[in-house]
Design an enzyme around this catalytic site. Structure first.
Site, PDB file in Angstrom:
ATOM      1  N   ASP A 129       0.847  -1.199   0.000  1.00 32.50           N
ATOM      2  CA  ASP A 129       0.000   0.000   0.000  1.00 32.50           C
ATOM      3  C   ASP A 129       0.879   1.243   0.000  1.00 32.50           C
ATOM      4  O   ASP A 129       1.740   1.409   0.865  1.00 32.50           O
ATOM      5  CB  ASP A 129      -0.900  -0.019   1.241  1.00 32.50           C
ATOM      6  CG  ASP A 129      -1.896   1.131   1.267  1.00 32.50           C
ATOM      7  OD1 ASP A 129      -1.989   1.862   0.268  1.00 32.50           O
ATOM      8  OD2 ASP A 129      -2.586   1.285   2.291  1.00 32.50           O
ATOM      9  N   ASP A 174      -3.776   2.464  -5.078  1.00 33.07           N
ATOM     10  CA  ASP A 174      -2.546   2.424  -4.287  1.00 33.07           C
ATOM     11  C   ASP A 174      -2.380   1.145  -3.475  1.00 33.07           C
ATOM     12  O   ASP A 174      -1.448   1.035  -2.681  1.00 33.07           O
ATOM     13  CB  ASP A 174      -2.484   3.637  -3.343  1.00 33.07           C
ATOM     14  CG  ASP A 174      -3.649   3.656  -2.351  1.00 33.07           C
ATOM     15  OD1 ASP A 174      -4.642   2.960  -2.588  1.00 33.07           O
ATOM     16  OD2 ASP A 174      -3.564   4.384  -1.339  1.00 33.07           O
ATOM     17  N   GLU A 175      -3.258   0.158  -3.668  1.00 33.29           N
ATOM     18  CA  GLU A 175      -3.199  -1.076  -2.899  1.00 33.29           C
ATOM     19  C   GLU A 175      -3.176  -2.286  -3.821  1.00 33.29           C
ATOM     20  O   GLU A 175      -3.915  -2.340  -4.810  1.00 33.29           O
ATOM     21  CB  GLU A 175      -4.394  -1.202  -1.961  1.00 33.29           C
ATOM     22  CG  GLU A 175      -4.440  -0.183  -0.852  1.00 33.29           C
ATOM     23  CD  GLU A 175      -5.663  -0.359   0.014  1.00 33.29           C
ATOM     24  OE1 GLU A 175      -5.549  -0.906   1.127  1.00 33.29           O
ATOM     25  OE2 GLU A 175      -6.760   0.027  -0.444  1.00 33.29           O
TER      26      GLU A 175
END
Length: 432
Positions: free
Chosen positions: A6, A101-102
């Site tokens: 992340d 973003d993960e």
């Protein structure tokens, strides 16, 4: 085993890659039309700025605390995300990109020290892309996401957790007593899948920490809160219930909606706007190899502005399922003409594609209109290739307008930074 990679404060981190002067300063990234904070640096969080805080309520901190507010630069963030995810994939044999973003990484069959491997991938992402990230490792996805939270907190707030859990936290390598201590120090609301409503109910029952939740009887959880929370508890207890999704299932609906940079009252700019939204939705539709059977178009005034209120929508049935941009734009324009009424200050509009089917369901032979049998699949493919190579909107329908600068409905992005990685004219230049 799973790992969750992340990016930390991702939007802010993307901006800092190209503007190092922002390091150490409180920074917020604002939503469309510079409305509210959608990303905050740690320094901004320390000032008490909450996620979703309206910009006008925190703008005074520009002078008082050196706060920097930036317009969202989603083109930049998307490209930086692609670069980060390509490197994160090296952690294991399978990957599920969960959000911009993960990324969940499947670690089955990976040998050696997972902590060392995760730190090496993290360092590579930071060196090659410039994005700081944290990694959580565990034997279920829910635990991996929780481990990622612990890794972030241990880095951001030293003393909240043991320092050796900073940046990379591997629950599977912790002794049972240490893991219980970490779960006891973590509030139950931090668990993936426990929303504010469930959290409130759990706290009323005296369940305040993750350890309290883990120790609940699953049969009791199911009878009191349902199978979704039961699955979460089982995952926290180490029983995998959520598989890695290598290929996310196609969406059942596709929407493209947006608030305008300023209110509009005329029909012409409204047609331009919904034409653009239908174009974007059509691109997403073709990307998942689907066809739309119906199109919904809507527009409304702001509930916060004075003046008469307007909110209408209409569903336009399509003669047959299609992913053709021209057909979808035509339907959107037809629908907005039907619901438009003069005299209102419209602040938002949108298009939703409904009743989606797989593209293999298209039945040309059932159509008796011989003149309309032109298969424009290759044309749409060429359209997507050109826009993908030269930028969105390079080739578009005339009804969406010809000049971005003249679009009265365009977003207000007074603080947007350059698209450093996708536009030649905005590529940063280093001078000696």
């Amino acid at each position: 085993m799973y790992a969750l990679v992340d990016g930390n404060n991702f939007y802010v981190s993307c901006e800092r890659v190209f503007r190092p002067s922002l390091n150490g300063r409180p920074v917020v990234v604002l939503s469309n039309n510079d409305g509210c904070a959608v990303a905050r640096s740690n320094e901004a969080k320390a000032l008490g700025i909450r996620m979703g805080a309206p910009w006008f309520t925190v703008r005074h901190l520009e002078d008082e605390a050196g706060l920097v507010g930036l317009s969202a630069n989603f083109t930049l963030y998307g490209d930086m995300s692609d670069r980060m995810m390509s490197l994160a994939a090296g952690l294991g044999p399978s990957q599920e990109i969960y959000s911009i973003d993960e990324s969940f990484i499947g670690l089955d069959g990976v040998r050696g020290d997972l902590n060392k491997r995760a730190r090496a991938i993290r360092a590579r992402i930071h060196q090659w892309v410039g994005i700081p990230c944290c990694v959580g490792i565990a034997n279920t996805k829910t635990l991996a996401k929780l481990a990622n939270h612990v890794a972030k907190m241990a880095e951001r707030k030293p003393g909240s957790y043991p320092s050796d859990l900073s940046q990379v936290c591997n629950f599977a390598s912790l002794p049972a007593s240490d893991l219980d201590a970490v779960l006891a120090a973590t509030e139950v609301g931090e668990v993936w899948g426990v929303g504010p409503r469930i959290e409130k109910q759990l706290r009323e029952e005296g369940i305040a920490t993750v350890l309290d939740l883990v120790r609940l009887d699953v049969a009791t959880v199911r009878s009191r809160w349902g199978v979704v929370l039961e699955r979460t508890v089982r995952e926290l207890q180490g029983m995998p219930c959520v598989d890695l999704d290598d290929a996310p299932s196609p969406k059942k609906q596709i929407a493209c909606t947006r608030s305008f940079g300023r209110p509009i009252t005329d029909l012409a700019p409204l047609i331009e706007a919904v034409s653009e939204f239908a174009t974007r939705a059509a691109e997403k539709l073709r990307r998942q190899h689907s066809l739309a059977s119906e199109l919904l178009v809507f527009s409304h005034t702001s509930p916060f502005r004075p003046g008469p209120r307007f909110s209408k929508s209409i569903v336009v049935p399509l003669r047959r399922p299609t992913a053709d941009t021209a057909h979808l734009v035509h339907a959107a324009a037809l629908g907005i003409r039907q619901i438009y009424q003069p005299g209102y200050q419209l602040i938002k509009a949108g298009v939703m594609l409904l009743d989606l089917v797989d593209e293999t369901c298209e039945q040309w032979e059932l159509d008796l209109d011989i003149d309309d049998h032109n298969d424009r699949t290759r044309l749409m493919e060429a359209l997507d290739v050109l826009n993908g190579r030269y930028g969105k909107g390079t080739v578009h329908m005339a009804s969406s307008g010809v000049d971005d600068a003249r679009r009265s409905w365009g977003m207000r992005q007074e603080r947007r930074t350059p698209q450093y990685t996708t536009r030649w004219e905005e590529v940063p230049v280093a001078r000696a």
